[in-house]
Design a protein around this motif. Structure first.
Motif, PDB file in Angstrom:
ATOM      1  N   GLY A  15      18.560  -5.607   8.146  1.00  0.00           N
ATOM      2  CA  GLY A  15      18.569  -7.063   8.158  1.00  0.00           C
ATOM      3  C   GLY A  15      18.354  -7.676   9.532  1.00  0.00           C
ATOM      4  N   VAL A  16      18.023  -6.852  10.519  1.00  0.00           N
ATOM      5  CA  VAL A  16      17.765  -7.320  11.882  1.00  0.00           C
ATOM      6  C   VAL A  16      16.553  -6.566  12.406  1.00  0.00           C
ATOM      7  CG1 VAL A  16      18.675  -7.473  14.242  1.00  0.00           C
ATOM      8  CG2 VAL A  16      20.221  -7.755  12.296  1.00  0.00           C
ATOM      9  N   VAL A  17      15.659  -7.262  13.112  1.00  0.00           N
ATOM     10  CA  VAL A  17      14.511  -6.604  13.726  1.00  0.00           C
ATOM     11  C   VAL A  17      14.428  -6.996  15.203  1.00  0.00           C
ATOM     12  CG1 VAL A  17      13.158  -6.416  11.608  1.00  0.00           C
ATOM     13  CG2 VAL A  17      12.907  -8.429  13.046  1.00  0.00           C
ATOM     14  N   LEU A  18      13.887  -6.092  15.999  1.00  0.00           N
ATOM     15  CA  LEU A  18      13.639  -6.342  17.411  1.00  0.00           C
ATOM     16  C   LEU A  18      12.204  -6.842  17.539  1.00  0.00           C
ATOM     17  CD1 LEU A  18      14.459  -6.140  20.407  1.00  0.00           C
ATOM     18  CD2 LEU A  18      13.706  -3.749  20.339  1.00  0.00           C
ATOM     19  N   SER A  19      12.038  -8.013  18.157  1.00  0.00           N
ATOM     20  CA  SER A  19      10.716  -8.610  18.322  1.00  0.00           C
ATOM     21  C   SER A  19      10.452  -8.875  19.803  1.00  0.00           C
ATOM     22  CB  SER A  19      10.648  -9.925  17.532  1.00  0.00           C
ATOM     23  OG  SER A  19       9.441 -10.602  17.753  1.00  0.00           O
ATOM     24  N   TYR A  32      26.931 -13.890  12.204  1.00  0.00           N
ATOM     25  CA  TYR A  32      26.659 -12.601  12.828  1.00  0.00           C
ATOM     26  C   TYR A  32      27.558 -12.363  14.034  1.00  0.00           C
ATOM     27  CZ  TYR A  32      22.509 -12.050   9.972  1.00  0.00           C
ATOM     28  OH  TYR A  32      21.655 -11.893   8.905  1.00  0.00           O
ATOM     29  N   ASN A  33      27.908 -11.107  14.221  1.00  0.00           N
ATOM     30  CA  ASN A  33      28.621 -10.660  15.408  1.00  0.00           C
ATOM     31  C   ASN A  33      27.588  -9.972  16.302  1.00  0.00           C
ATOM     32  OD1 ASN A  33      30.497  -9.856  17.298  1.00  0.00           O
ATOM     33  ND2 ASN A  33      31.375  -8.245  16.044  1.00  0.00           N
ATOM     34  N   PHE A  34      27.373 -10.536  17.498  1.00  0.00           N
ATOM     35  CA  PHE A  34      26.381 -10.036  18.454  1.00  0.00           C
ATOM     36  C   PHE A  34      27.136  -9.393  19.603  1.00  0.00           C
ATOM     37  CE2 PHE A  34      22.896 -11.289  21.655  1.00  0.00           C
ATOM     38  CZ  PHE A  34      22.057 -10.260  21.284  1.00  0.00           C
ATOM     39  N   GLN A  35      27.000  -8.070  19.740  1.00  0.00           N
ATOM     40  CA  GLN A  35      27.722  -7.304  20.761  1.00  0.00           C
ATOM     41  C   GLN A  35      26.719  -6.605  21.667  1.00  0.00           C
ATOM     42  OE1 GLN A  35      29.705  -4.469  18.273  1.00  0.00           O
ATOM     43  NE2 GLN A  35      31.429  -5.816  17.874  1.00  0.00           N
ATOM     44  N   PHE A  36      27.122  -6.444  22.927  1.00  0.00           N
ATOM     45  CA  PHE A  36      26.262  -5.694  23.829  1.00  0.00           C
ATOM     46  C   PHE A  36      27.089  -5.036  24.918  1.00  0.00           C
ATOM     47  CE2 PHE A  36      26.995  -9.075  26.703  1.00  0.00           C
ATOM     48  CZ  PHE A  36      26.692  -8.585  27.970  1.00  0.00           C
ATOM     49  N   SER A  37      26.506  -4.028  25.530  1.00  0.00           N
ATOM     50  CA  SER A  37      27.008  -3.498  26.797  1.00  0.00           C
ATOM     51  C   SER A  37      25.790  -3.248  27.661  1.00  0.00           C
ATOM     52  CB  SER A  37      27.832  -2.218  26.602  1.00  0.00           C
ATOM     53  OG  SER A  37      27.025  -1.182  26.099  1.00  0.00           O
ATOM     54  N   GLU A  49      27.613 -12.024  42.992  1.00  0.00           N
ATOM     55  CA  GLU A  49      27.816 -12.346  41.579  1.00  0.00           C
ATOM     56  C   GLU A  49      26.562 -12.088  40.749  1.00  0.00           C
ATOM     57  OE1 GLU A  49      29.231 -16.324  41.025  1.00  0.00           O
ATOM     58  OE2 GLU A  49      31.218 -15.822  41.776  1.00  0.00           O
ATOM     59  N   VAL A  50      26.822 -11.760  39.505  1.00  0.00           N
ATOM     60  CA  VAL A  50      25.763 -11.683  38.502  1.00  0.00           C
ATOM     61  C   VAL A  50      26.302 -12.434  37.276  1.00  0.00           C
ATOM     62  CG1 VAL A  50      26.546  -9.449  37.619  1.00  0.00           C
ATOM     63  CG2 VAL A  50      24.188 -10.172  37.223  1.00  0.00           C
ATOM     64  N   ALA A  51      25.429 -13.181  36.607  1.00  0.00           N
ATOM     65  CA  ALA A  51      25.810 -13.953  35.423  1.00  0.00           C
ATOM     66  C   ALA A  51      25.054 -13.427  34.217  1.00  0.00           C
ATOM     67  CB  ALA A  51      25.489 -15.432  35.632  1.00  0.00           C
ATOM     68  N   ILE A  52      25.727 -13.408  33.072  1.00  0.00           N
ATOM     69  CA  ILE A  52      25.106 -12.986  31.818  1.00  0.00           C
ATOM     70  C   ILE A  52      25.491 -14.000  30.748  1.00  0.00           C
ATOM     71  CG2 ILE A  52      24.963 -11.189  30.044  1.00  0.00           C
ATOM     72  CD1 ILE A  52      25.705  -9.148  32.202  1.00  0.00           C
ATOM     73  N   TRP A  53      24.501 -14.428  29.949  1.00  0.00           N
ATOM     74  CA  TRP A  53      24.766 -15.367  28.873  1.00  0.00           C
ATOM     75  C   TRP A  53      23.812 -15.110  27.714  1.00  0.00           C
ATOM     76  CZ3 TRP A  53      22.389 -16.671  33.438  1.00  0.00           C
ATOM     77  CH2 TRP A  53      21.133 -17.259  33.379  1.00  0.00           C
ATOM     78  N   PHE A  54      23.999 -15.871  26.638  1.00  0.00           N
ATOM     79  CA  PHE A  54      23.206 -15.696  25.425  1.00  0.00           C
ATOM     80  C   PHE A  54      22.296 -16.896  25.181  1.00  0.00           C
ATOM     81  CE2 PHE A  54      27.233 -13.415  24.574  1.00  0.00           C
ATOM     82  CZ  PHE A  54      26.730 -12.146  24.446  1.00  0.00           C
ATOM     83  N   ARG A  55      21.159 -16.625  24.549  1.00  0.00           N
ATOM     84  CA  ARG A  55      20.240 -17.668  24.083  1.00  0.00           C
ATOM     85  C   ARG A  55      20.015 -17.489  22.594  1.00  0.00           C
ATOM     86  NH1 ARG A  55      15.562 -17.497  28.721  1.00  0.00           N
ATOM     87  NH2 ARG A  55      16.689 -18.761  30.238  1.00  0.00           N
ATOM     88  N   LYS A  56      19.897 -18.612  21.919  1.00  0.00           N
ATOM     89  CA  LYS A  56      19.556 -18.616  20.491  1.00  0.00           C
ATOM     90  C   LYS A  56      18.268 -19.410  20.337  1.00  0.00           C
ATOM     91  CE  LYS A  56      21.345 -20.150  16.008  1.00  0.00           C
ATOM     92  NZ  LYS A  56      22.503 -20.815  15.362  1.00  0.00           N
ATOM     93  N   ALA A  91      17.886 -17.511   8.562  1.00  0.00           N
ATOM     94  CA  ALA A  91      16.872 -16.459   8.503  1.00  0.00           C
ATOM     95  C   ALA A  91      15.792 -16.737   9.545  1.00  0.00           C
ATOM     96  CB  ALA A  91      16.263 -16.395   7.104  1.00  0.00           C
ATOM     97  N   ASN A  92      15.404 -15.702  10.287  1.00  0.00           N
ATOM     98  CA  ASN A  92      14.378 -15.735  11.336  1.00  0.00           C
ATOM     99  C   ASN A  92      14.843 -16.351  12.655  1.00  0.00           C
ATOM    100  OD1 ASN A  92      12.347 -14.397   9.770  1.00  0.00           O
ATOM    101  ND2 ASN A  92      12.173 -16.305   8.621  1.00  0.00           N
ATOM    102  N   ASP A  93      16.117 -16.726  12.770  1.00  0.00           N
ATOM    103  CA  ASP A  93      16.668 -17.093  14.076  1.00  0.00           C
ATOM    104  C   ASP A  93      16.767 -15.825  14.914  1.00  0.00           C
ATOM    105  OD1 ASP A  93      17.009 -19.766  13.439  1.00  0.00           O
ATOM    106  OD2 ASP A  93      19.184 -19.649  13.202  1.00  0.00           O
ATOM    107  N   TYR A  94      16.802 -16.000  16.231  1.00  0.00           N
ATOM    108  CA  TYR A  94      16.950 -14.831  17.100  1.00  0.00           C
ATOM    109  C   TYR A  94      17.895 -15.112  18.264  1.00  0.00           C
ATOM    110  CZ  TYR A  94      13.544 -17.036  20.293  1.00  0.00           C
ATOM    111  OH  TYR A  94      12.893 -17.901  21.142  1.00  0.00           O
ATOM    112  N   LEU A  95      18.471 -14.042  18.761  1.00  0.00           N
ATOM    113  CA  LEU A  95      19.358 -14.091  19.919  1.00  0.00           C
ATOM    114  C   LEU A  95      18.755 -13.245  21.040  1.00  0.00           C
ATOM    115  CD1 LEU A  95      22.760 -13.652  18.081  1.00  0.00           C
ATOM    116  CD2 LEU A  95      21.957 -15.727  19.218  1.00  0.00           C
ATOM    117  N   GLU A  96      19.030 -13.664  22.275  1.00  0.00           N
ATOM    118  CA  GLU A  96      18.619 -12.916  23.453  1.00  0.00           C
ATOM    119  C   GLU A  96      19.784 -12.859  24.433  1.00  0.00           C
ATOM    120  OE1 GLU A  96      14.033 -13.804  24.321  1.00  0.00           O
ATOM    121  OE2 GLU A  96      15.250 -15.622  24.267  1.00  0.00           O
TER     122      GLU A  96
END
Length: 133
Positions: A15-19, A32-37, A49-56, A91-96
């Motif tokens: 149900g998820v694809v990498l584009s 959805y639960n979006f997890q990363f390391s 410093e380094v900053a990390i954030w999410f985009r939708k 459907a078809n939304d994406y996260l980065e």
């Protein structure tokens, strides 16, 4: 300049694809639960410093930024950043995942499998899990 983290391997997908190597696209509407390391490495001395954030869908998500500092000790300045968010998606939304630092000596460090001083598997620069809840 902020950069979007990229991925090149899909181990398991439902149900998820990498584009475009950076977009984690959901195929179904839901929460959805979006997890990363991510394994960060600093190659110069000093602490920065380094900053990390999410985009939708290409737009920065409010209140999703975290800032941290990595100090170089010896040959490396490694730090693993890891967290998650819950996000309502159509459907078809994406996260980065986006990262940035004024210090250009930060890198996302992936390492190959090792046999010395002991055997261990490869270390990916990022690991991402996106699951519908």
């Amino acid at each position: 300049t902020p950069q979007v983290m990229s991925a090149n391997t899909t181990t398991l997908s439902s149900g998820v694809v990498l584009s475009a190597s950076t977009r984690f696209v959901v195929l179904n509407t839901g929460v959805y639960n979006f997890q990363f390391s991510a394994q960060l490495n600093k190659t110069s001395s000093n602490t920065d410093e380094v900053a990390i954030w999410f985009r939708k869908n290409g737009v920065d998500l409010a209140n999703s930024n975290t800032e941290m500092q990595v100090a170089k000790q010896g040959a490396y300045g490694k730090l693993v950043a890891a967290w998650n968010i819950m996000e309502s998606m159509n459907a078809n939304d994406y996260l980065e995942i986006v990262w940035a630092s004024a210090d250009t000596t930060y890198e996302l460090l992936g390492e190959s499998a090792k046999t010395t001083p002991y055997a261990k598997p490869a270390t990916p620069s990022i690991i991402v899990t996106l699951t519908q809840v």
